[in-house]
Write a protein that holds these residues in place. Structure first.
Motif, mmCIF file in Angstrom:
data_model
loop_
_atom_site.group_PDB
_atom_site.id
_atom_site.type_symbol
_atom_site.label_atom_id
_atom_site.label_comp_id
_atom_site.label_asym_id
_atom_site.label_seq_id
_atom_site.Cartn_x
_atom_site.Cartn_y
_atom_site.Cartn_z
ATOM 1 N N THR A 22 -66.276 59.204 43.351
ATOM 2 C CA THR A 22 -67.043 59.608 44.529
ATOM 3 C C THR A 22 -68.272 58.730 44.715
ATOM 4 N N ASP A 23 -68.925 58.390 43.613
ATOM 5 C CA ASP A 23 -70.134 57.573 43.670
ATOM 6 C C ASP A 23 -69.843 56.075 43.797
ATOM 7 N N GLY A 24 -68.576 55.698 43.715
ATOM 8 C CA GLY A 24 -68.210 54.301 43.928
ATOM 9 C C GLY A 24 -68.194 53.419 42.701
ATOM 10 N N PHE A 25 -68.313 54.012 41.506
ATOM 11 C CA PHE A 25 -68.276 53.226 40.272
ATOM 12 C C PHE A 25 -66.851 52.910 39.832
ATOM 13 N N VAL A 26 -65.927 53.807 40.134
ATOM 14 C CA VAL A 26 -64.555 53.716 39.640
ATOM 15 C C VAL A 26 -63.589 53.807 40.821
ATOM 16 N N ARG A 27 -62.509 53.023 40.733
ATOM 17 C CA ARG A 27 -61.439 53.097 41.727
ATOM 18 C C ARG A 27 -60.208 53.706 41.058
ATOM 19 N N ARG A 28 -59.658 54.691 41.711
ATOM 20 C CA ARG A 28 -58.434 55.360 41.244
ATOM 21 C C ARG A 28 -57.282 54.846 42.098
ATOM 22 N N THR A 29 -56.241 54.332 41.452
ATOM 23 C CA THR A 29 -55.081 53.820 42.168
ATOM 24 C C THR A 29 -53.856 54.613 41.739
ATOM 25 N N LEU A 30 -53.184 55.211 42.725
ATOM 26 C CA LEU A 30 -51.969 55.991 42.492
ATOM 27 C C LEU A 30 -50.773 55.127 42.869
ATOM 28 N N PHE A 31 -49.846 54.970 41.940
ATOM 29 C CA PHE A 31 -48.631 54.209 42.185
ATOM 30 C C PHE A 31 -47.492 55.189 42.436
ATOM 31 N N ALA A 32 -46.807 55.002 43.538
ATOM 32 C CA ALA A 32 -45.714 55.897 43.931
ATOM 33 C C ALA A 32 -44.463 55.562 43.128
ATOM 34 N N GLU A 33 -44.470 56.009 41.891
ATOM 35 C CA GLU A 33 -43.346 55.806 40.981
ATOM 36 C C GLU A 33 -42.920 57.165 40.460
ATOM 37 N N VAL A 34 -41.806 57.180 39.776
ATOM 38 C CA VAL A 34 -41.369 58.416 39.128
ATOM 39 C C VAL A 34 -41.323 58.156 37.635
ATOM 40 N N PRO A 35 -42.165 58.809 36.839
ATOM 41 C CA PRO A 35 -43.244 59.698 37.262
ATOM 42 C C PRO A 35 -44.406 58.896 37.857
ATOM 43 N N PRO A 36 -45.248 59.557 38.653
ATOM 44 C CA PRO A 36 -46.380 58.838 39.263
ATOM 45 C C PRO A 36 -47.297 58.251 38.192
ATOM 46 N N ARG A 37 -47.850 57.106 38.498
ATOM 47 C CA ARG A 37 -48.769 56.428 37.581
ATOM 48 C C ARG A 37 -50.117 56.300 38.272
ATOM 49 N N VAL A 38 -51.188 56.624 37.549
ATOM 50 C CA VAL A 38 -52.549 56.524 38.084
ATOM 51 C C VAL A 38 -53.350 55.628 37.145
ATOM 52 N N GLU A 39 -54.050 54.672 37.730
ATOM 53 C CA GLU A 39 -54.893 53.776 36.947
ATOM 54 C C GLU A 39 -56.325 53.849 37.450
ATOM 55 N N TYR A 40 -57.245 53.640 36.515
ATOM 56 C CA TYR A 40 -58.670 53.642 36.827
ATOM 57 C C TYR A 40 -59.251 52.292 36.460
ATOM 58 N N THR A 41 -60.075 51.765 37.347
ATOM 59 C CA THR A 41 -60.721 50.482 37.118
ATOM 60 C C THR A 41 -62.131 50.531 37.697
ATOM 61 N N GLN A 94 -68.028 52.324 29.918
ATOM 62 C CA GLN A 94 -67.910 51.344 28.831
ATOM 63 C C GLN A 94 -66.438 51.075 28.504
ATOM 64 N N ALA A 95 -65.623 52.109 28.489
ATOM 65 C CA ALA A 95 -64.192 51.933 28.215
ATOM 66 C C ALA A 95 -63.524 51.113 29.319
ATOM 67 N N LEU A 96 -63.905 51.379 30.568
ATOM 68 C CA LEU A 96 -63.300 50.655 31.690
ATOM 69 C C LEU A 96 -63.853 49.244 31.849
ATOM 70 N N ALA A 97 -64.939 48.935 31.163
ATOM 71 C CA ALA A 97 -65.503 47.582 31.234
ATOM 72 C C ALA A 97 -64.532 46.565 30.660
ATOM 73 N N GLN A 98 -63.713 47.006 29.723
ATOM 74 C CA GLN A 98 -62.792 46.095 29.049
ATOM 75 C C GLN A 98 -61.522 45.830 29.859
ATOM 76 N N GLU A 153 -66.670 46.915 42.174
ATOM 77 C CA GLU A 153 -67.737 45.910 42.123
ATOM 78 C C GLU A 153 -69.068 46.579 41.763
ATOM 79 N N LEU A 154 -69.319 47.756 42.326
ATOM 80 C CA LEU A 154 -70.538 48.496 41.996
ATOM 81 C C LEU A 154 -70.551 48.867 40.510
ATOM 82 N N GLY A 155 -69.430 49.348 40.009
ATOM 83 C CA GLY A 155 -69.326 49.695 38.595
ATOM 84 C C GLY A 155 -69.566 48.497 37.701
ATOM 85 N N ARG A 156 -69.007 47.353 38.071
ATOM 86 C CA ARG A 156 -69.210 46.134 37.285
ATOM 87 C C ARG A 156 -70.674 45.692 37.327
#
Length: 119
Positions: free
Chosen positions: A60-79, A27-31, A82-85
């Motif tokens: 693991t189940d395919g609802f959420v995608r984790r994206t790691l950005f190679a920055e200092v410090p590293p940044r990780v985003e969750y979205t 629900q939080a990631l829906a926004q 298509e399955l999750g949506r």
């Protein structure tokens, strides 16, 4: 693999998304796309360990995608993927049903508890 060797699809999916935290995270990631700390603030009563564990299961189940950005410090985003949506509409129907019937369910629980305490 024979059909009886495969898990029941309903139980298999509901066991994963029907836990205490998955629906709140979805629900939080829906926004919007969120970082770990943003998610932690959105769902303020979840521990960091449980948030991490639940995010990994949803990934693991395919609802959420984790994206790691190679920055200092590293940044990780969750979205949501298509399955999750695609799950948002049935999830919203469940949330609305729960909201509509919550008072009735609580009343039934109180009545059952009162009957049990009178016995």
């Amino acid at each position: 693999m024979e059909m009886q060797d495969q898990p029941c699809p309903i139980r298999d999916v509901l066991d994963r998304i029907g836990d205490q935290w998955s629906l709140l995270i979805l629900q939080a990631l829906a926004q919007r796309t969120l970082r770990f700390n943003q998610l932690s603030r959105e769902i303020d009563d979840i521990s960091r360990q449980m948030l991490s564990r639940t995010l990994k299961r949803l990934e693991t189940d395919g609802f959420v995608r984790r994206t790691l950005f190679a920055e200092v410090p590293p940044r990780v985003e969750y979205t949501l993927t298509e399955l999750g949506r695609s799950f948002l509409s049935p999830m919203q129907a469940l949330v609305e049903w729960a909201d509509t019937h919550h008072a009735q369910i609580r009343q039934s629980r109180r009545q059952a508890r009162d009957i049990a305490s009178d016995s």
